[in-house]
Every structure is written in structure tokens, then in C-alpha cells.
Design a protein around this motif. Sequence first.
Motif, PDB file in Angstrom:
ATOM      1  N   ALA A  50      85.649  54.250  20.221  1.00 60.13           N
ATOM      2  CA  ALA A  50      86.931  54.574  20.859  1.00 60.13           C
ATOM      3  C   ALA A  50      86.910  55.996  21.412  1.00 60.13           C
ATOM      4  CB  ALA A  50      88.075  54.416  19.856  1.00 60.13           C
ATOM      5  N   GLU A  51      86.336  56.934  20.666  1.00 62.11           N
ATOM      6  CA  GLU A  51      86.254  58.314  21.128  1.00 62.11           C
ATOM      7  C   GLU A  51      85.372  58.416  22.372  1.00 62.11           C
ATOM      8  OE1 GLU A  51      85.402  62.703  19.236  1.00 62.11           O
ATOM      9  OE2 GLU A  51      84.311  61.004  18.399  1.00 62.11           O
ATOM     10  N   THR A  54      87.256  56.925  25.333  1.00 59.68           N
ATOM     11  CA  THR A  54      88.351  57.807  25.732  1.00 59.68           C
ATOM     12  C   THR A  54      87.815  59.002  26.519  1.00 59.68           C
ATOM     13  OG1 THR A  54      89.680  57.155  23.829  1.00 59.68           O
ATOM     14  CG2 THR A  54      90.261  59.239  24.886  1.00 59.68           C
ATOM     15  N   ASN A  55      86.739  59.601  26.025  1.00 59.75           N
ATOM     16  CA  ASN A  55      86.139  60.731  26.735  1.00 59.75           C
ATOM     17  C   ASN A  55      85.624  60.317  28.111  1.00 59.75           C
ATOM     18  OD1 ASN A  55      86.680  62.499  24.655  1.00 59.75           O
ATOM     19  ND2 ASN A  55      84.682  62.269  23.708  1.00 59.75           N
ATOM     20  N   THR A  56      85.053  59.122  28.184  1.00 62.79           N
ATOM     21  CA  THR A  56      84.567  58.611  29.458  1.00 62.79           C
ATOM     22  C   THR A  56      85.727  58.410  30.432  1.00 62.79           C
ATOM     23  OG1 THR A  56      82.713  57.514  28.358  1.00 62.79           O
ATOM     24  CG2 THR A  56      83.274  56.741  30.559  1.00 62.79           C
ATOM     25  N   ALA A  57      86.829  57.843  29.938  1.00 64.41           N
ATOM     26  CA  ALA A  57      88.006  57.623  30.783  1.00 64.41           C
ATOM     27  C   ALA A  57      88.599  58.949  31.252  1.00 64.41           C
ATOM     28  CB  ALA A  57      89.059  56.809  30.033  1.00 64.41           C
ATOM     29  N   MET A  58      88.635  59.938  30.366  1.00 68.61           N
ATOM     30  CA  MET A  58      89.174  61.251  30.744  1.00 68.61           C
ATOM     31  C   MET A  58      88.288  61.912  31.807  1.00 68.61           C
ATOM     32  SD  MET A  58      90.482  62.658  27.053  1.00 68.61           S
ATOM     33  CE  MET A  58      90.886  64.266  27.676  1.00 68.61           C
TER      34      MET A  58
END
Length: 90
Positions: A50-51, A54-58
Motif C-alpha cells: 500500500a505504501e 501510494t508513493n507511486t500515485a503521488m
Amino acid sequence: MLAKNTYNEYRFRSQVDTALSKVKTILDTTRTPRYAEDEDHTYGDKFGLAEFLTNTAMAAQANVLERLGMNDESLRKLHSFVSKDKRSVT
């Protein structure tokens, strides 16, 4: 006007399967990528995935903003608006 996007699970899985096949040829034989849902895993594994996502999406969102002309100065200005009035910027 934005184009209408519909989710097609079959198409998505087909694309992931194709990508997995290509990745398997690149990775060393001791590593075999698979769908997370098909593997036993711990809470830490789920959190790590999940982390990472999330970092990839950000990072993707930051790239979009940069391509639209947003720079560090613009981001600081938006942040100051939000911090000053404690409300969202739309």
C-alpha cells in the motif's frame, strides 16, 4: 469534456499477465512476481505494498502537475493558502 473511462477487469488482468510474463523474463529465476491476492502474506506485506502504491500515485500526480506548468513556487503558494486559512484549495 473528459472521456468516459470504464473499468474492464478482463482487460486489466490481461495487461497485468502480459507485464508479469515480460517481468519474469527479466528477473532472476529465484523471483516470480504474482498477484498479491493469490499469495500468503503478512500485515507488513500489505502495508508495504500500500505504501509503495501510494508513493507511486503521488509521484504520478506530481508529474502531472509539473507537466501542467506547476513548479515549486506555485506549490508553496498553494500550501500557504491552505495553511493560512485552514481550508481546501479548489
